[in-house]
Design an enzyme around this catalytic site. Structure first.
Site, short mmCIF file in Angstrom:
data_model
loop_
_atom_site.label_atom_id
_atom_site.label_comp_id
_atom_site.label_asym_id
_atom_site.label_seq_id
_atom_site.Cartn_x
_atom_site.Cartn_y
_atom_site.Cartn_z
N THR A 107 -8.86 6.39 -1.76
CA THR A 107 -10.19 5.79 -1.94
C THR A 107 -11.28 6.83 -1.69
O THR A 107 -12.38 6.70 -2.22
CB THR A 107 -10.40 4.58 -1.01
OG1 THR A 107 -9.88 4.89 0.28
CG2 THR A 107 -9.70 3.35 -1.56
N HIS B 228 0.80 -1.23 0.00
CA HIS B 228 0.00 0.00 0.00
C HIS B 228 0.83 1.27 0.00
O HIS B 228 0.27 2.36 0.10
CB HIS B 228 -0.92 0.05 1.22
CG HIS B 228 -1.96 -1.00 1.24
ND1 HIS B 228 -3.23 -0.82 0.74
CD2 HIS B 228 -1.92 -2.27 1.70
CE1 HIS B 228 -3.94 -1.93 0.90
NE2 HIS B 228 -3.16 -2.83 1.48
N LYS C 157 0.25 14.46 1.40
CA LYS C 157 -1.12 14.70 0.94
C LYS C 157 -1.37 16.20 0.69
O LYS C 157 -2.36 16.58 0.12
CB LYS C 157 -2.12 14.15 1.96
CG LYS C 157 -2.11 12.61 2.05
CD LYS C 157 -3.06 12.10 3.12
CE LYS C 157 -2.95 10.60 3.37
NZ LYS C 157 -3.64 9.79 2.34
N LYS D 272 -8.94 13.63 5.14
CA LYS D 272 -8.07 12.46 5.09
C LYS D 272 -7.04 12.62 6.19
O LYS D 272 -6.96 13.69 6.82
CB LYS D 272 -7.38 12.34 3.73
CG LYS D 272 -6.73 13.65 3.25
CD LYS D 272 -6.12 13.54 1.86
CE LYS D 272 -7.12 13.61 0.73
NZ LYS D 272 -7.38 12.38 0.04
N ARG D 273 -6.22 11.56 6.44
CA ARG D 273 -5.15 11.72 7.41
C ARG D 273 -4.29 12.92 7.04
O ARG D 273 -4.11 13.23 5.86
CB ARG D 273 -4.28 10.44 7.45
CG ARG D 273 -4.92 9.30 8.20
CD ARG D 273 -5.20 9.67 9.64
NE ARG D 273 -3.99 9.69 10.41
CZ ARG D 273 -3.64 8.75 11.29
NH1 ARG D 273 -4.43 7.73 11.52
NH2 ARG D 273 -2.51 8.83 11.96
N LYS E 225 -15.10 7.90 -3.48
CA LYS E 225 -16.34 8.16 -2.74
C LYS E 225 -16.95 9.50 -3.14
O LYS E 225 -18.16 9.62 -3.35
CB LYS E 225 -16.07 8.13 -1.22
CG LYS E 225 -15.66 6.74 -0.72
CD LYS E 225 -15.01 6.75 0.66
CE LYS E 225 -14.30 5.42 0.90
NZ LYS E 225 -13.36 5.45 2.04
C1 26Q Z 1 3.10 0.45 10.49
C2 26Q Z 1 3.99 0.13 11.51
C3 26Q Z 1 3.78 0.60 12.80
C4 26Q Z 1 2.66 1.35 13.07
C5 26Q Z 1 1.78 1.66 12.06
C6 26Q Z 1 1.99 1.22 10.77
C7 26Q Z 1 1.05 1.56 9.69
C8 26Q Z 1 -0.31 1.65 9.95
C9 26Q Z 1 -1.18 2.00 8.95
C10 26Q Z 1 1.48 1.82 8.40
C11 26Q Z 1 0.59 2.16 7.40
C12 26Q Z 1 -0.77 2.26 7.67
C13 26Q Z 1 -1.77 2.65 6.69
C14 26Q Z 1 -1.52 2.92 5.43
C15 26Q Z 1 -2.59 3.33 4.52
O1 26Q Z 1 -3.70 3.58 4.92
N1 26Q Z 1 -2.29 3.40 3.22
C16 26Q Z 1 -3.28 3.78 2.25
O2 26Q Z 1 -3.88 2.61 1.75
C17 26Q Z 1 -4.97 2.92 0.92
C18 26Q Z 1 -5.63 1.62 0.52
O3 26Q Z 1 -4.85 0.94 -0.39
C19 26Q Z 1 -4.53 3.74 -0.27
O4 26Q Z 1 -5.67 4.12 -0.99
C20 26Q Z 1 -3.77 4.97 0.16
O5 26Q Z 1 -3.22 5.64 -0.96
C21 26Q Z 1 -2.65 4.58 1.12
O6 26Q Z 1 -2.02 5.73 1.64
#
Ligand code: 26Q
Length: 817
Positions: A661, A361, A559, A553-554, A665
């Site tokens: 995503t 991702h 972003k 978004k986050r 929406k």
């Molecule tokens: C990893 C290690 C330790 C703590 C947290 C994490 C962690 C947690 C969540 C790393 C990444 C995430 C989330 C990533 C994320 O949401 N990515 C998004 O995924 C979407 C679905 O595929 C995409 O549409 C987005 O572009 C992408 O940013």
């Protein structure tokens, strides 16, 4: 919207009586004295009974049918609320509404009482939730596996413009949707050491772990559209083997006696609130291993019970790894096959690679997980041995193929040697999987060229693309009943079952003035509702007739919320300079959470709030510009904001947003997108047509070229653009922070010195694109024609399409889905 044309009085009466029975016998309240929350519980329990009927039937069928099963392993499932979702997918929403009306209970008021299940950070977690719903809709026998966090993503409160985090407590009033399964429980080991004995010429390994933690299953049924099928989301809770140490307690150590239990149970206590990796936190690794080990034991047990042998694992089970978070599954499955089930290494490897697949991702280097070898050895000593072995086999096979290129061997190794020895989870997931997919066409292309370039060279057939999608049930039918009603009126009920193909039927309606008028009218009604919410939450009055320009978004530098804020200030200046000009009244709406430790992101939230206060208090721009930062963005807030948006901001630095995503929406709900050619925006522009979006800025290739050339100078750009320069100087000099004029000097100077995300480079193009937005808005026929076409042409972004592609090309579970 009527999903059930033949609601008989009986159904309504039956539902009403069921709710009353639940209220009396399960909640223990009589209707006279019930609080709203008691009603919520009674309604949820009555709804749940309907779900269970379908669930049992589906579970029986899937055992009888002997289909291949899909296991979706994810540390995040960002579900949101389930009441309306369940009622709507079961086709009894109108029945329930009527039944409750007869009891004098307003379902809208009750709906709002359900806490969000916020077991995820953002896109990746929400994608897992959309996928679960689509898999049920398509009748795929699927199980989601994850962690039942006691505390989901933190609650964001804004105090004096700054983000503060509060613990989220979604389980305070219990959770009516889950079933605790104390009998489904495994002991998960940590630490200790490994011994080996020679058994008939073969080394057999024993892992003597030092600490055991119990996993307890909690099951939530996930209902597909029209109750088609119901799958199970199984989340694990960590429980101490023994509640406390009785001898220590009796010896007077009243706190120490509980320490070990607390340590064990901390595993499922809280979701990690980062959306990118932070240096190896031990608890995070414990979470990852805990849920992977419990899930693999559970699915192997199920497989053995049904098939009697693990030889057929790849034939009947597909395990999808949602990012690298569950990548330890590669080593754990090998351990189970070799150490526990007695397989030869080579055969075990075949079964592992045949069963596992991995979705990537992100390309951001800081988000690619690695773990210190030392930590891995201490916590999972047998897994570390297995990882070394996998690596040895891997490197040997390369050498056997006459590959001695040291650089190549270094880059495809499972061990990173440069920054202290670390295990690369991305490479581990890649090697242990038969399929590695990206989440948009551009992202997959970049994966092939960057992070996995060398592994791609070795295994080109493994990398494939599966562009993300969203479930239309939640993001259109439930979130926007007004637009859904209009679409159904135009195209008939059948569109609800096949929006992917039938939504296109809306295209000719884009040419009809009357339809466009009604399309605009439903938007205006949604905007009135959002305007009320804005007034209630932040005390700002906004005009529903203004253009609602939304970025939710986050909060992350890539972003580029900052680019949006620079535009906001530029617009503010322009209006102040000439308040009499025919400006398009605009409301800038922002929302999103920042990781607690991400200072720059938190400063951007403060800046948004500082700008909002200044602009909203300035009488010169009254009625022309308002700025709103809505606190605590979550799934439920998204469901209220998205149907009320006119303009969707998708403005990441090209090449950095894997897919996005929310972009889908918004478009589905008829907002127009202003965005870069990044992630899924690229494919959206192919479906929708460039002329119905506002695409601007550097392409991924151009960004790359500028980075390589190394001559990009943001300050020079700023000097050349008086508009940008004025904005930067105003922010820098405290125009929005008179209480602390130096607050943003660092932020702005940083932008000029190393503008990592090309904010200044894209500013002028963004400004121009925003001018086009205004021109289109001034011509309602054109605007609403584009809006209708956005809805009509977004069918391809249904997660049903995405899941069908996973099912057909990766999982091979497709007969006629
Ligand atoms: C990893 C290690 C330790 C703590 C947290 C994490 C962690 C947690 C969540 C790393 C990444 C995430 C989330 C990533 C994320 O949401 N990515 C998004 O995924 C979407 C679905 O595929 C995409 O549409 C987005 O572009 C992408 O940013």
């Amino acid at each position: 919207m009527t999903q059930e044309p033949t609601v008989s009085v009986n159904d309504v009466a039956a539902f009403r009586e069921a709710v009353l029975r639940k209220l009396t016998y399960s909640v223990g309240k009589d209707p006279e004295h019930a609080f709203d929350h008691d009603w919520f519980e009674a309604i949820a329990l009555a709804t749940r009974d309907h779900v269970i009927d379908h669930w049992m039937e589906h579970t029986r069928q899937s055992y009888r049918g002997g289909q291949k099963r899909v296991y979706y392993l994810s540390l995040e499932f960002l579900i949101g609320r389930l009441l309306i979702d369940s009622l709507s997918n079961l086709g009894i929403l109108d029945t329930a509404r009527q039944a409750l009306a007869e009891l004098d209970v307003d379902i809208e008021r009750i709906r709002a009482l359900e806490p969000d299940a916020a077991l995820g950070n953002g896109g990746l977690g929400r994608l897992a939730a959309c996928f679960m719903e689509s898999m049920s809709t398509l009748g795929i026998a699927a199980h989601g596996y994850g962690i039942r966090y006691e505390h989901g993503l933190f609650r964001q409160v804004i105090v004096d413009g700054w983000q503060h985090e509060q613990t989220e407590t979604w389980l305070d009033f219990g959770n009516p949707w889950e079933f605790e399964r104390p009998e489904v429980s495994y002991l998960i080991g940590f630490g200790g050491h490994v011994t080996a004995v020679n058994e008939n010429g073969r080394q057999k390994h024993f892992w003597h772990w030092a600490e055991g933690v119990r996993s307890i299953a909690y099951d939530t049924p996930i209902v597909g559209w029209r109750g088609a099928s119901v799958n199970t989301l199984r989340l694990w809770r960590a429980r101490a083997e023994a509640d406390f140490h009785l001898e220590r307690f009796n010896a007077g150590d009243h706190i120490g006696a509980f320490a070990e239990g607390a340590r064990a149970e901390s595993i499922s206590r809280v979701l990690y609130p980062n959306d990118s990796t932070e240096a190896g936190q031990e608890l995070r690794l414990r979470q990852e291993y805990f849920f992977v080990a419990a899930s693999l034991q559970d699915l192997l047990r199920r497989h053995l019970k049904q098939r009697g042998t693990l030889d057929s694992l790849p034939q009947f089970a597909s395990i999808q790894l949602n990012d690298t978070h569950p990548a330890i599954a590669v080593a754990e499955l090998m351990r189970l096959l070799v150490d526990v089930h007695g397989y030869e290494w080579e055969r075990a490897w075949e079964l592992t690679v045949g069963t596992l697949s991995y979705t990537n991702h992100t390309l951001l280097p800081e988000a690619l997980e690695t773990w210190p070898v030392g930590l891995m050895e201490r916590l999972l000593p047998r897994h570390m041995q297995i990882i070394y072995l996998i690596n040895a086999h891997h490197i040997d096979s390369l050498r056997a193929r006459d590959n001695h290129n040291i650089e190549l061997l270094r880059s495809v190794s499972l061990i990173e040697e440069d920054h202290g020895r670390r295990v690369r989870m991305g490479n581990l997931a890649f090697l242990g999987s038969h399929s590695i997919n990206g989440v948009s066409a551009l992202h997959t292309e970049l994966m092939r060229k960057t992070v996995f370039r060398d592994l791609y060279g070795l295994y080109p057939e493994r990398i494939n693309n599966k562009t993300n999608g969203i479930t239309f049930r939640r993001w259109l039918y439930q979130a926007n009943p007004k637009l859904t009603g209009l679409v159904v009126e135009a195209l008939g009920e059948a569109v609800l079952d096949s929006p992917e193909s039938l939504l296109r039927g809306l295209e000719p309606f884009a040419e009809q003035a009357e339809f466009r008028r009604r399309f605009a009218e439903q938007r205006l009604e949604n905007k009135r509702v959002l305007a009320r919410l804005i007034r209630e939450r932040v005390g700002v009055t906004v005009d529903p007739n203004a253009l609602f320009d939304v970025q939710v978004k986050r909060i992350h530098e890539y972003k580029r919320q900052l680019l949006n804020l620079l535009h906001t200030v530029a617009l503010y200046h322009a209006i102040r300079n000439d308040p009499g000009a025919p400006w398009v009244p605009r409301v800038k709406i922002l929302a999103g959470k920042a990781a607690a430790s991400y200072h720059q992101a938190k400063l951007i939230i403060k800046l948004a709030n500082d700008i909002a206060r200044t602009v909203n208090d300035d009488p010169t721009v009254r009625g022309l510009l308002k700025v709103v930062f809505l606190p605590n963005y979550n799934v439920s807030l998204a469901e209220q904001i998205i149907p009320a948006a006119d303009l969707s901001e998708q403005i990441s630095t090209a090449g950095l947003e894997a897919s996005g995503t929310s972009n889908m929406k918004f478009a589905l709900n008829g907002a127009l997108t202003i965005g870069t050619l990044d992630g899924a925006n690229v494919e959206m522009s192919e479906q929708i047509g460039l002329e119905h979006m506002f695409i601007f800025g550097l392409t991924a290739q151009q960004v790359e070229a500028r980075k390589r050339a190394g001559e990009y100078n943001a300050e020079a750009i700023a000097i050349e653009s008086p508009r940008l320069n004025e904005v930067l100087e105003a922010i820098r000099n405290g125009a929005f922070s008179s209480d602390d004029p130096g607050r943003y000097t660092g932020l702005i100077d940083g932008l000029k010195w190393h503008d990592t995300f090309f904010v200044c480079a894209d500013f002028e193009a963004y400004w121009q694109a925003q001018l086009e937005v205004e021109a289109r808005w001034r011509d309602p026929a054109r605007w609403w024609r584009s809006a209708v076409l956005n809805t009509a042409r977004t069918g391809w972004f249904s997660s049903d399409r995405t899941i069908r592609q996973y099912a057909g090309e990766i999982w091979k579970v497709l007969d006629d889905k």
